[in-house]
Design a protein around this motif. Sequence first.
Motif, short mmCIF file in Angstrom:
data_model
loop_
_atom_site.label_atom_id
_atom_site.label_comp_id
_atom_site.label_asym_id
_atom_site.label_seq_id
_atom_site.Cartn_x
_atom_site.Cartn_y
_atom_site.Cartn_z
N ALA A 33 0.82 -1.22 0.00
CA ALA A 33 0.00 0.00 0.00
C ALA A 33 0.85 1.26 0.00
O ALA A 33 0.51 2.24 -0.66
CB ALA A 33 -0.95 0.00 1.19
N GLU A 34 1.97 1.27 0.74
CA GLU A 34 2.83 2.45 0.76
C GLU A 34 3.34 2.76 -0.64
O GLU A 34 3.31 3.91 -1.09
CB GLU A 34 4.01 2.26 1.72
N TYR A 35 3.81 1.74 -1.33
CA TYR A 35 4.29 1.91 -2.70
C TYR A 35 3.18 2.47 -3.59
O TYR A 35 3.36 3.47 -4.28
CB TYR A 35 4.80 0.58 -3.24
N LEU A 36 2.02 1.82 -3.58
CA LEU A 36 0.92 2.24 -4.44
C LEU A 36 0.47 3.67 -4.15
O LEU A 36 0.16 4.44 -5.05
CB LEU A 36 -0.27 1.29 -4.31
N ARG A 37 0.44 4.03 -2.89
CA ARG A 37 -0.05 5.36 -2.51
C ARG A 37 0.98 6.46 -2.73
O ARG A 37 0.64 7.62 -2.71
CB ARG A 37 -0.51 5.35 -1.06
N THR A 73 19.09 -7.15 -9.63
CA THR A 73 17.81 -7.27 -8.93
C THR A 73 16.82 -6.25 -9.49
O THR A 73 17.15 -5.06 -9.59
CB THR A 73 17.99 -7.03 -7.42
N LEU A 74 15.62 -6.69 -9.83
CA LEU A 74 14.56 -5.80 -10.27
C LEU A 74 14.04 -5.04 -9.05
O LEU A 74 13.60 -5.65 -8.08
CB LEU A 74 13.42 -6.60 -10.91
N ILE A 75 14.11 -3.69 -9.10
CA ILE A 75 13.69 -2.91 -7.94
C ILE A 75 12.61 -1.88 -8.23
O ILE A 75 12.01 -1.34 -7.31
CB ILE A 75 14.89 -2.19 -7.28
N GLY A 76 12.34 -1.59 -9.50
CA GLY A 76 11.34 -0.56 -9.79
C GLY A 76 11.20 -0.27 -11.26
O GLY A 76 11.61 -1.05 -12.11
N PHE A 77 10.63 0.90 -11.55
CA PHE A 77 10.42 1.33 -12.92
C PHE A 77 10.63 2.83 -13.01
O PHE A 77 10.59 3.55 -12.01
CB PHE A 77 9.00 0.99 -13.41
N LEU A 92 7.42 12.64 -16.06
CA LEU A 92 8.19 11.56 -15.47
C LEU A 92 7.35 10.82 -14.43
O LEU A 92 6.58 11.45 -13.70
CB LEU A 92 9.44 12.14 -14.80
N ALA A 93 7.52 9.52 -14.37
CA ALA A 93 6.96 8.68 -13.31
C ALA A 93 8.03 7.70 -12.89
O ALA A 93 8.79 7.20 -13.71
CB ALA A 93 5.73 7.93 -13.81
N ILE A 94 8.11 7.45 -11.59
CA ILE A 94 9.11 6.52 -11.06
C ILE A 94 8.53 5.82 -9.84
O ILE A 94 7.73 6.40 -9.10
CB ILE A 94 10.43 7.26 -10.69
N GLY A 95 8.93 4.59 -9.64
CA GLY A 95 8.53 3.85 -8.44
C GLY A 95 9.60 2.85 -8.08
O GLY A 95 10.10 2.13 -8.94
N ILE A 96 9.97 2.82 -6.81
CA ILE A 96 10.87 1.79 -6.29
C ILE A 96 9.98 0.80 -5.55
O ILE A 96 9.51 1.06 -4.45
CB ILE A 96 11.95 2.38 -5.35
N GLY A 97 9.71 -0.32 -6.20
CA GLY A 97 8.77 -1.30 -5.66
C GLY A 97 9.34 -2.15 -4.55
O GLY A 97 8.60 -2.62 -3.68
N GLU A 98 10.63 -2.37 -4.57
CA GLU A 98 11.27 -3.20 -3.55
C GLU A 98 11.60 -2.35 -2.33
O GLU A 98 12.48 -1.48 -2.38
CB GLU A 98 12.52 -3.88 -4.10
N GLU A 99 10.91 -2.60 -1.23
CA GLU A 99 11.03 -1.77 -0.03
C GLU A 99 12.47 -1.64 0.48
O GLU A 99 12.89 -0.57 0.92
CB GLU A 99 10.14 -2.35 1.08
N ASN A 100 13.26 -2.70 0.39
CA ASN A 100 14.63 -2.67 0.90
C ASN A 100 15.55 -1.74 0.12
O ASN A 100 16.68 -1.49 0.54
CB ASN A 100 15.23 -4.08 0.91
N PHE A 101 15.09 -1.24 -1.02
CA PHE A 101 15.92 -0.37 -1.85
C PHE A 101 15.46 1.09 -1.79
O PHE A 101 15.98 1.93 -2.51
CB PHE A 101 15.92 -0.88 -3.29
N ARG A 102 14.49 1.40 -0.93
CA ARG A 102 14.02 2.77 -0.77
C ARG A 102 14.91 3.51 0.21
O ARG A 102 15.43 2.93 1.15
CB ARG A 102 12.57 2.78 -0.27
N GLY A 107 16.69 5.52 -6.13
CA GLY A 107 15.75 6.39 -6.83
C GLY A 107 16.43 7.63 -7.39
O GLY A 107 16.19 8.03 -8.53
N THR A 108 17.31 8.23 -6.61
CA THR A 108 18.05 9.41 -7.06
C THR A 108 18.94 9.06 -8.25
O THR A 108 19.00 9.79 -9.24
CB THR A 108 18.89 9.99 -5.91
N ASP A 109 19.61 7.92 -8.19
CA ASP A 109 20.44 7.48 -9.31
C ASP A 109 19.58 7.25 -10.54
O ASP A 109 19.96 7.64 -11.66
CB ASP A 109 21.21 6.20 -8.92
N ALA A 110 18.42 6.63 -10.37
CA ALA A 110 17.51 6.39 -11.50
C ALA A 110 17.02 7.70 -12.09
O ALA A 110 16.91 7.83 -13.32
CB ALA A 110 16.33 5.54 -11.03
N LEU A 111 16.75 8.69 -11.25
CA LEU A 111 16.32 10.00 -11.74
C LEU A 111 17.42 10.65 -12.58
O LEU A 111 17.15 11.19 -13.67
CB LEU A 111 15.94 10.92 -10.59
#
Length: 176
Positions: A33-37, A73-77, A92-102, A107-111
Motif C-alpha cells: 500500500a505504501e508503494y501504491l499510494r 535485482t529488479l527494484i522498480g520502474f 516523469l513517473a518513477i517507483g521503487i517497488g522493492e522496499e529494501n531499496f528505498r 531512486g536518485t540514481d535512477a532520476l
Amino acid sequence: MLSNHQLFCGELVRLCAFRSEDASVMASWSHDAEYLRNVDSDMAVPTTEAFQSFVGKSSNGIEFLLRTVDNDTLIGFVALHGIEWNNQCGLLAIGIGEENFRSKGYGTDALRLILRYAFSELNLNRVGLDVISYNKRGIRAYEKVGFKVEGAMRESVLRDGHKYDRIIMSIFRNEY
C-alpha cells in the motif's frame, strides 16, 4: 557522445527492458500500500496482471524497469510519458517497488539516469511531474537532482479522510 554503458547504466541502477519473469515481481509490488499510494493518486488495488504491456516504447512515451548494477535485482520502474515532441517536454513517473531499496540512493540514481536519457537521447527541454505532498522522500529526491516546485493542485488527493496537494515540479535541460 555517450556510450551504451553511460546511456543505460548509472552508479546503482540500469535502465532495462521487461523480462517475462518480471511480471510476478511487479505484481507483488501491487500488494504494498505504501508503494501504491506514493507512486499514484489512483486507488490502490492489488493485481496479478502481467505487466509486459507496461514496459516499452510508444509514440509519446518510453518505460524502463530498474535493475541494480551489482546483482541485476529488479527494484522498480521509470517512465517518460505524455511526451509532446513538438514542445520538447514530457512527464516523469518513477517507483521503487522493492522496499529494501528505498531511501538508499537508488531512486536518485535512477532520476539522474532518466534525465540524462531525456535530455541527451530524446532531446527534451523540460521534464515535469506531480507528486503527492505527503511523499517527502520523493520530493527530496526530485529536488536533489534539480527539480523545482512550480505550484500545486490543492487538495486533489483524498487518503484516509485527509486531503493532500499534488505538488507540480519540473526541470529544464539547462538546469540538469
